[in-house]
Scaffold this motif. Structure first.
Motif, PDB file in Angstrom:
ATOM      1  N   GLY A   1       0.891  -1.112   0.107  1.00 22.65           N
ATOM      2  CA  GLY A   1       0.066   0.211  -0.069  1.00 22.65           C
ATOM      3  C   GLY A   1       0.842   1.204   0.131  1.00 22.65           C
ATOM      4  O   GLY A   1       0.475   2.175  -0.725  1.00 22.65           O
ATOM      5  N   ARG A   2       1.985   1.170   0.891  1.00 21.25           N
ATOM      6  CA  ARG A   2       2.823   2.319   0.884  1.00 21.25           C
ATOM      7  C   ARG A   2       3.551   2.705  -0.450  1.00 21.25           C
ATOM      8  O   ARG A   2       3.601   3.739  -1.173  1.00 21.25           O
ATOM      9  CB  ARG A   2       3.756   2.252   1.989  1.00 21.25           C
ATOM     10  N   TYR A   3       4.141   1.707  -0.828  1.00 14.04           N
ATOM     11  CA  TYR A   3       4.708   1.639  -2.262  1.00 14.04           C
ATOM     12  C   TYR A   3       3.833   1.986  -3.207  1.00 14.04           C
ATOM     13  O   TYR A   3       4.391   2.772  -4.235  1.00 14.04           O
ATOM     14  CB  TYR A   3       5.475   0.339  -2.513  1.00 14.04           C
ATOM     15  N   ALA A   4       2.530   1.538  -3.344  1.00 13.02           N
ATOM     16  CA  ALA A   4       1.642   1.838  -4.620  1.00 13.02           C
ATOM     17  C   ALA A   4       1.199   3.221  -4.423  1.00 13.02           C
ATOM     18  O   ALA A   4       1.214   3.940  -5.369  1.00 13.02           O
ATOM     19  CB  ALA A   4       0.456   1.226  -4.181  1.00 13.02           C
ATOM     20  N   LEU A   5       1.204   3.988  -3.120  1.00 14.75           N
ATOM     21  CA  LEU A   5       0.891   5.310  -3.085  1.00 14.75           C
ATOM     22  C   LEU A   5       2.067   6.067  -3.473  1.00 14.75           C
ATOM     23  O   LEU A   5       2.125   6.923  -4.457  1.00 14.75           O
ATOM     24  CB  LEU A   5       0.627   5.672  -1.789  1.00 14.75           C
ATOM     25  N   ARG A   6       3.450   5.734  -3.237  1.00 14.44           N
ATOM     26  CA  ARG A   6       4.677   6.460  -3.538  1.00 14.44           C
ATOM     27  C   ARG A   6       5.052   6.396  -5.092  1.00 14.44           C
ATOM     28  O   ARG A   6       5.167   7.338  -5.957  1.00 14.44           O
ATOM     29  CB  ARG A   6       5.779   5.732  -2.983  1.00 14.44           C
ATOM     30  N   LEU A   7       4.629   5.129  -5.812  1.00 16.02           N
ATOM     31  CA  LEU A   7       4.460   4.905  -7.199  1.00 16.02           C
ATOM     32  C   LEU A   7       3.294   5.968  -7.822  1.00 16.02           C
ATOM     33  O   LEU A   7       3.913   6.765  -9.031  1.00 16.02           O
ATOM     34  CB  LEU A   7       4.172   3.523  -7.571  1.00 16.02           C
ATOM     35  N   MET A   8       2.445   6.054  -7.362  1.00 16.04           N
ATOM     36  CA  MET A   8       1.363   6.802  -8.083  1.00 16.04           C
ATOM     37  C   MET A   8       1.701   8.505  -7.845  1.00 16.04           C
ATOM     38  O   MET A   8       1.531   8.946  -8.607  1.00 16.04           O
ATOM     39  CB  MET A   8      -0.089   6.606  -7.333  1.00 16.04           C
ATOM     40  N   LEU A   9       2.265   8.574  -6.820  1.00 17.37           N
ATOM     41  CA  LEU A   9       2.836   9.832  -6.616  1.00 17.37           C
ATOM     42  C   LEU A   9       3.726  10.441  -7.306  1.00 17.37           C
ATOM     43  O   LEU A   9       3.819  11.355  -7.999  1.00 17.37           O
ATOM     44  CB  LEU A   9       2.976  10.231  -5.026  1.00 17.37           C
ATOM     45  N   ASP A  10       4.820   9.316  -7.798  1.00 18.28           N
ATOM     46  CA  ASP A  10       5.901   9.764  -8.676  1.00 18.28           C
ATOM     47  C   ASP A  10       5.315  10.241 -10.051  1.00 18.28           C
ATOM     48  O   ASP A  10       5.792  11.065 -10.859  1.00 18.28           O
ATOM     49  CB  ASP A  10       6.656   8.759  -8.635  1.00 18.28           C
ATOM     50  N   LEU A  11       4.237   9.191 -10.482  1.00 21.52           N
ATOM     51  CA  LEU A  11       3.492   9.286 -11.750  1.00 21.52           C
ATOM     52  C   LEU A  11       3.104  10.736 -11.919  1.00 21.52           C
ATOM     53  O   LEU A  11       3.070  11.403 -12.873  1.00 21.52           O
ATOM     54  CB  LEU A  11       2.555   8.350 -11.772  1.00 21.52           C
ATOM     55  N   ALA A  12       2.448  11.016 -10.643  1.00 13.46           N
ATOM     56  CA  ALA A  12       1.791  12.484 -10.624  1.00 13.46           C
ATOM     57  C   ALA A  12       2.957  13.723 -10.667  1.00 13.46           C
ATOM     58  O   ALA A  12       2.651  14.435 -11.386  1.00 13.46           O
ATOM     59  CB  ALA A  12       0.861  12.664  -9.485  1.00 13.46           C
ATOM     60  N   VAL A  13       3.627  13.556  -9.805  1.00 12.46           N
ATOM     61  CA  VAL A  13       4.638  14.532  -9.824  1.00 12.46           C
ATOM     62  C   VAL A  13       5.548  14.826 -11.174  1.00 12.46           C
ATOM     63  O   VAL A  13       5.677  15.915 -11.554  1.00 12.46           O
ATOM     64  CB  VAL A  13       5.906  14.424  -8.749  1.00 12.46           C
ATOM     65  N   ASN A  14       5.808  13.559 -11.872  1.00 14.41           N
ATOM     66  CA  ASN A  14       6.403  13.704 -13.065  1.00 14.41           C
ATOM     67  C   ASN A  14       5.932  13.480 -14.410  1.00 14.41           C
ATOM     68  O   ASN A  14       6.124  13.160 -15.292  1.00 14.41           O
ATOM     69  CB  ASN A  14       7.727  12.645 -13.006  1.00 14.41           C
ATOM     70  N   ASP A  15       4.569  14.094 -14.267  1.00 11.92           N
ATOM     71  CA  ASP A  15       3.477  13.823 -15.424  1.00 11.92           C
ATOM     72  C   ASP A  15       3.982  15.042 -16.278  1.00 11.92           C
ATOM     73  O   ASP A  15       3.449  16.091 -16.170  1.00 11.92           O
ATOM     74  CB  ASP A  15       2.111  14.106 -14.829  1.00 11.92           C
ATOM     75  N   THR A  16       4.306  14.558 -17.386  1.00 11.26           N
ATOM     76  CA  THR A  16       4.593  15.725 -18.369  1.00 11.26           C
ATOM     77  C   THR A  16       4.015  15.175 -19.654  1.00 11.26           C
ATOM     78  O   THR A  16       4.067  15.864 -20.980  1.00 11.26           O
ATOM     79  CB  THR A  16       6.184  15.492 -18.990  1.00 11.26           C
TER      80      THR A  16
END
Length: 145
Positions: free
Chosen positions: A7-22
């Motif tokens: 759960g924690r890593y899924a949230l980090r993964l999704m956050l990474d996709l959001a922060v780096n969304d180009t």
């Protein structure tokens, strides 16, 4: 209640996709490197997120992953429920009230319900966009030394 590494890593993964969304697709290896998480473990998590409709993938040299929905349409609660299942602190909250023979006289159930309401109130009102904004602020502050 404890949130698992999945759960924690899924949230980090999704956050990474959001922060780096180009608009470009991001490789799982680049996400794994930034998040310092095994790419093998992220493969399992991204598969779950993909089946849940949270990420899109493209195969090939220019392939990778990106958010399937806008970051402001995805809450922390949605991600955690996909990876963790119910967020209720006790099983009886997930059952019909009549499933437990004590439900009509159980005052402790009220405590568990209040706790569940508080948890849901937090995770269902924080979006990936909210977290991305916070992450960008923290990252910007790191560079202003």
């Amino acid at each position: 209640m404890k949130i698992s590494t999945k759960g924690r890593y899924a949230l980090r993964l999704m956050l990474d996709l959001a922060v780096n969304d180009t608009g470009e697709y991001l490789s799982l290896k680049s996400i794994a490197a930034r998040q310092e998480i095994s790419d093998k473990y992220l493969e399992q998590i991204i598969s779950l997120l993909s089946r849940g409709g949270f990420v899109r993938s493209v195969r090939g040299a220019q392939g990778g992953y990106r958010l399937a929905k806008s970051a402001d349409q995805v809450t922390v609660g949605m991600i955690l429920r996909l990876t963790e299942g119910s967020l209720s602190p006790v099983p009886c909250l997930d059952e019909e009230p009549d499933a437990c023979s004590r439900s009509d006289i159980c005052v402790t159930r009220e405590v568990w319900q209040q706790l569940a309401d508080a948890i849901n109130g937090v995770v269902d009102h924080i979006t990936l966009a909210d977290l991305a904004k916070r992450q960008r602020a923290v990252s910007a502050a790191d560079y202003q030394i």
